[in-house]
Design a protein around this motif. Structure first.
Motif, mmCIF file in Angstrom:
data_model
loop_
_atom_site.group_PDB
_atom_site.id
_atom_site.type_symbol
_atom_site.label_atom_id
_atom_site.label_comp_id
_atom_site.label_asym_id
_atom_site.label_seq_id
_atom_site.Cartn_x
_atom_site.Cartn_y
_atom_site.Cartn_z
ATOM 1 N N LEU A 110 -5.377 -0.369 48.523
ATOM 2 C CA LEU A 110 -3.999 -0.312 47.691
ATOM 3 C C LEU A 110 -3.087 -1.051 48.362
ATOM 4 C CD1 LEU A 110 -3.792 3.220 46.038
ATOM 5 C CD2 LEU A 110 -3.927 1.044 44.661
ATOM 6 N N GLY B 242 1.197 0.848 42.266
ATOM 7 C CA GLY B 242 -0.067 1.690 42.284
ATOM 8 C C GLY B 242 0.293 2.822 43.338
ATOM 9 N N PHE C 145 -0.065 6.911 42.700
ATOM 10 C CA PHE C 145 -0.961 7.588 43.676
ATOM 11 C C PHE C 145 -0.396 8.873 44.073
ATOM 12 C CE2 PHE C 145 -2.131 8.860 47.814
ATOM 13 C CZ PHE C 145 -3.549 8.848 48.131
ATOM 14 N N TYR D 153 -17.076 12.984 41.064
ATOM 15 C CA TYR D 153 -16.085 12.641 42.238
ATOM 16 C C TYR D 153 -16.885 12.351 43.420
ATOM 17 C CZ TYR D 153 -12.279 13.299 39.139
ATOM 18 O OH TYR D 153 -11.478 13.325 38.287
ATOM 19 N N GLN E 127 -13.141 8.358 33.521
ATOM 20 C CA GLN E 127 -12.200 9.403 33.334
ATOM 21 C C GLN E 127 -11.511 9.709 32.459
ATOM 22 O OE1 GLN E 127 -9.802 8.520 37.019
ATOM 23 N NE2 GLN E 127 -10.905 10.155 38.260
ATOM 24 N N GLY F 133 1.945 3.245 33.247
ATOM 25 C CA GLY F 133 1.514 1.933 33.699
ATOM 26 C C GLY F 133 1.976 0.761 32.539
ATOM 27 N N VAL G 145 -1.306 -3.231 33.501
ATOM 28 C CA VAL G 145 -1.538 -1.767 33.307
ATOM 29 C C VAL G 145 -2.608 -1.105 34.320
ATOM 30 C CG1 VAL G 145 -1.860 0.086 31.755
ATOM 31 C CG2 VAL G 145 -0.699 -1.845 30.863
ATOM 32 N N LEU G 146 -3.640 -1.915 34.307
ATOM 33 C CA LEU G 146 -4.806 -1.221 34.870
ATOM 34 C C LEU G 146 -4.595 -1.357 36.568
ATOM 35 C CD1 LEU G 146 -7.731 -3.197 32.956
ATOM 36 C CD2 LEU G 146 -7.355 -0.623 33.002
ATOM 37 N N ARG G 147 -3.863 -2.306 36.999
ATOM 38 C CA ARG G 147 -3.345 -2.630 38.374
ATOM 39 C C ARG G 147 -2.608 -1.399 38.729
ATOM 40 N NH1 ARG G 147 -2.174 -6.064 42.919
ATOM 41 N NH2 ARG G 147 -0.009 -5.884 43.449
ATOM 42 N N VAL G 148 -1.709 -0.724 37.767
ATOM 43 C CA VAL G 148 -1.016 0.268 37.997
ATOM 44 C C VAL G 148 -1.538 1.603 38.115
ATOM 45 C CG1 VAL G 148 1.053 1.798 37.428
ATOM 46 C CG2 VAL G 148 1.173 -0.802 37.093
ATOM 47 N N LEU G 149 -2.593 1.533 37.308
ATOM 48 C CA LEU G 149 -3.634 2.694 37.007
ATOM 49 C C LEU G 149 -4.288 2.845 38.332
ATOM 50 C CD1 LEU G 149 -4.078 4.622 34.651
ATOM 51 C CD2 LEU G 149 -5.710 3.222 33.835
ATOM 52 N N ARG G 150 -4.669 2.009 38.936
ATOM 53 C CA ARG G 150 -5.607 2.276 40.149
ATOM 54 C C ARG G 150 -5.093 3.081 40.876
ATOM 55 N NH1 ARG G 150 -6.310 -3.960 40.274
ATOM 56 N NH2 ARG G 150 -7.337 -3.891 38.498
ATOM 57 N N GLY G 151 -3.676 3.271 41.189
ATOM 58 C CA GLY G 151 -3.254 4.198 42.509
ATOM 59 C C GLY G 151 -3.522 5.717 41.882
ATOM 60 N N SER G 152 -3.482 5.979 40.363
ATOM 61 C CA SER G 152 -3.738 7.180 39.808
ATOM 62 C C SER G 152 -5.286 7.505 40.104
ATOM 63 C CB SER G 152 -3.531 7.495 38.520
ATOM 64 O OG SER G 152 -2.075 6.948 38.107
ATOM 65 N N VAL G 153 -6.393 6.375 39.801
ATOM 66 C CA VAL G 153 -7.685 6.696 40.137
ATOM 67 C C VAL G 153 -8.061 7.036 41.435
ATOM 68 C CG1 VAL G 153 -9.851 5.780 39.863
ATOM 69 C CG2 VAL G 153 -8.073 5.171 38.018
ATOM 70 N N VAL G 154 -7.353 6.432 42.421
ATOM 71 C CA VAL G 154 -7.529 6.612 43.736
ATOM 72 C C VAL G 154 -7.193 8.026 44.274
ATOM 73 C CG1 VAL G 154 -7.275 5.920 46.326
ATOM 74 C CG2 VAL G 154 -7.444 4.219 44.489
ATOM 75 N N ALA G 155 -6.043 8.363 43.585
ATOM 76 C CA ALA G 155 -5.502 9.883 43.643
ATOM 77 C C ALA G 155 -6.445 10.767 43.286
ATOM 78 C CB ALA G 155 -4.095 9.967 43.047
ATOM 79 N N LEU G 156 -6.957 10.769 42.173
ATOM 80 C CA LEU G 156 -7.973 11.630 41.387
ATOM 81 C C LEU G 156 -9.242 12.000 42.336
ATOM 82 C CD1 LEU G 156 -7.310 11.068 37.807
ATOM 83 C CD2 LEU G 156 -6.700 13.103 39.088
ATOM 84 N N ILE G 157 -9.655 10.728 42.980
ATOM 85 C CA ILE G 157 -11.108 10.599 43.549
ATOM 86 C C ILE G 157 -10.564 11.396 44.883
ATOM 87 C CG2 ILE G 157 -12.741 9.466 44.696
ATOM 88 C CD1 ILE G 157 -12.044 7.206 42.281
ATOM 89 N N LEU G 158 -9.460 11.352 45.322
ATOM 90 C CA LEU G 158 -9.121 11.680 46.699
ATOM 91 C C LEU G 158 -9.131 13.347 46.445
ATOM 92 C CD1 LEU G 158 -7.713 11.701 49.593
ATOM 93 C CD2 LEU G 158 -5.582 11.644 48.517
ATOM 94 N N ALA H 197 0.238 11.075 40.969
ATOM 95 C CA ALA H 197 -0.907 11.726 40.361
ATOM 96 C C ALA H 197 -0.981 12.982 41.275
ATOM 97 C CB ALA H 197 -1.974 10.595 40.350
ATOM 98 N N VAL I 286 -12.830 7.160 50.579
ATOM 99 C CA VAL I 286 -11.352 7.113 49.901
ATOM 100 C C VAL I 286 -10.336 6.556 50.821
ATOM 101 C CG1 VAL I 286 -9.649 8.924 49.263
ATOM 102 C CG2 VAL I 286 -11.968 9.436 48.542
#
Lengths: 179, 182
Positions: free
Chosen positions: B132, B140, B144, B21, B51, B169, A109-122, B147, B125
């Motif tokens: 990734l 992921g 990305f 951020y 978050q 997830g 779950v955490l591995r998949v979640l990483r994508g969203s986290v990077v997106a939000l930081i972006l 999201a 970033v």
């Protein structure tokens, strides 16, 4: 007064989901409407100040209001009240994270979640780049040159973050004040 | 260790203009790349947790990093380091606000620093996105883009995006685990 500051900012800390600008309306409502500790104009000054000074917006707002209402002690009480819910909740979550993170399911779950986290930081980062390079909706030349220069320093010479920001400050003085 | 943690957080916080951020990518650069106290994946997990909780993102992240390094004491030391710089600076600035607001030199320096911070975030970033891809984390990468779409087109709040991502997830993870077993 100190007790009141404490209670209000504990609430702000507890209910300001999403951080930064997402929490802005909640903070504003508490401070300008519910308690009338500051005017809307003062509040927008706090937002400006937050952009000018280091630190998260809500901490800045807490310090500002505490300082105005009850001096330095007020600032300390308000700021720490804001932070206490974070500390307790994060402490609890850390405990569970380190207890369960090696379970295969949690790991996945955490591995998949990483994508969203990077997106939000972006997304957060792009807003910042936009306000730095396009302050008036059009691309500013000096800012862009500085931006590219700092990226170059970071990528090519692996300059330390704080050194890079300090260099940018000095170059900012030259570019935006002297020239 | 405690002292180093405190000083590191204090410095990061003192030079971080803007909220979570900004400080989160800076923490990553410091703790993952330079000090190597935390690995890349773990750092992103900690960010995900910060978050999804209420409160100040920067403080949440610093509490989690502190807890990771030195349990509860580390969390307290780390959050003190994060909170003190804005507290001190703003306490001073509030008193002399009117003078600073229109000072051309101050504005020029701050503007330069703002550009510097945005350049820093930009590079961090980009590195995160490359990671990734390097990890072959295809779900992921899918998340990305999901999201981003949710944030841009539906203008959903961060917390809702994280909550949805956890649900999706979990479904993907359950599916994978089931397939591995069967």
């Amino acid at each position: 007064m100190l007790g009141k500051l404490f209670i209000v900012f504990i609430q702000v800390g507890l209910f300001s989901f999403g951080g930064g600008y997402a929490a802005l309306p909640i903070i504003q409502n508490q401070l300008t409407n519910v308690h009338r500790w500051m005017t809307t104009l003062e509040f927008s000054d706090v937002v400006t100040l937050s952009q000018m000074t280091p630190g998260p917006l809500s901490i800045n707002a807490a310090t500002f209001v505490g300082m105005k209402q009850a001096g330095l002690l007020g600032a300390i009480v308000a700021t720490y009240a804001l932070v206490i819910p974070s500390m307790i909740l994060c402490g609890i979550m850390s405990y569970f994270y380190y207890k369960y993170r090696d379970l295969t399911l949690v790991k996945k779950v955490l591995r998949v979640l990483r994508g969203s986290v990077v997106a939000l930081i972006l997304m957060g980062g792009l807003q910042l780049v936009q306000s730095a390079l396009f302050p008036n909706m059009s691309l500013e030349l000096k800012e862009s040159i500085l931006f590219v220069g700092i990226v170059f320093l970071l990528v090519k010479f692996k300059v330390d973050s704080i050194l890079a920001i300090s260099i940018a400050g000095v170059l900012g003085y030259i570019l935006f004040y002297l020239i | 260790m405690y002292f180093k943690l405190f000083i590191t957080m204090f410095n990061l916080s003192a030079f971080t203009f803007g909220g979570g951020y900004v400080i989160v990518p800076m923490m990553r650069k410091k703790f993952v790349e330079q000090l190597k106290w935390i690995d890349e994946d773990e750092m992103l997990d900690l960010v995900a947790i910060s978050q999804s909780l209420p409160g100040v993102l920067a403080v949440n992240a610093s509490v989690l990093v502190g807890y990771r390094l030195k349990k509860m004491k580390g969390a307290i030391v780390s959050s003190l380091g994060t909170v003190l710089p804005p507290l001190i600076i703003l306490a001073i600035v509030t008193v002399m606000y009117e003078n600073i607001k229109n000072n051309a030199v101050v504005i020029a320096i701050l503007k330069g620093m703002q550009v510097g911070v945005s350049a820093l975030i930009f590079t961090v970033v980009v590195q995160m996105i490359l990671q990734l891809i390097k990890d072959k984390n295809y779900y992921g990468i899918l998340m990305f883009f999901m999201a981003i779409s949710l944030a841009v087109f539906l203008k959903l709040n961060t917390v809702i995006i994280i909550a949805l991502s956890i649900i999706i997830g979990t479904i993907i993870a359950l599916y994978e685990v089931k397939n591995n077993v069967g």
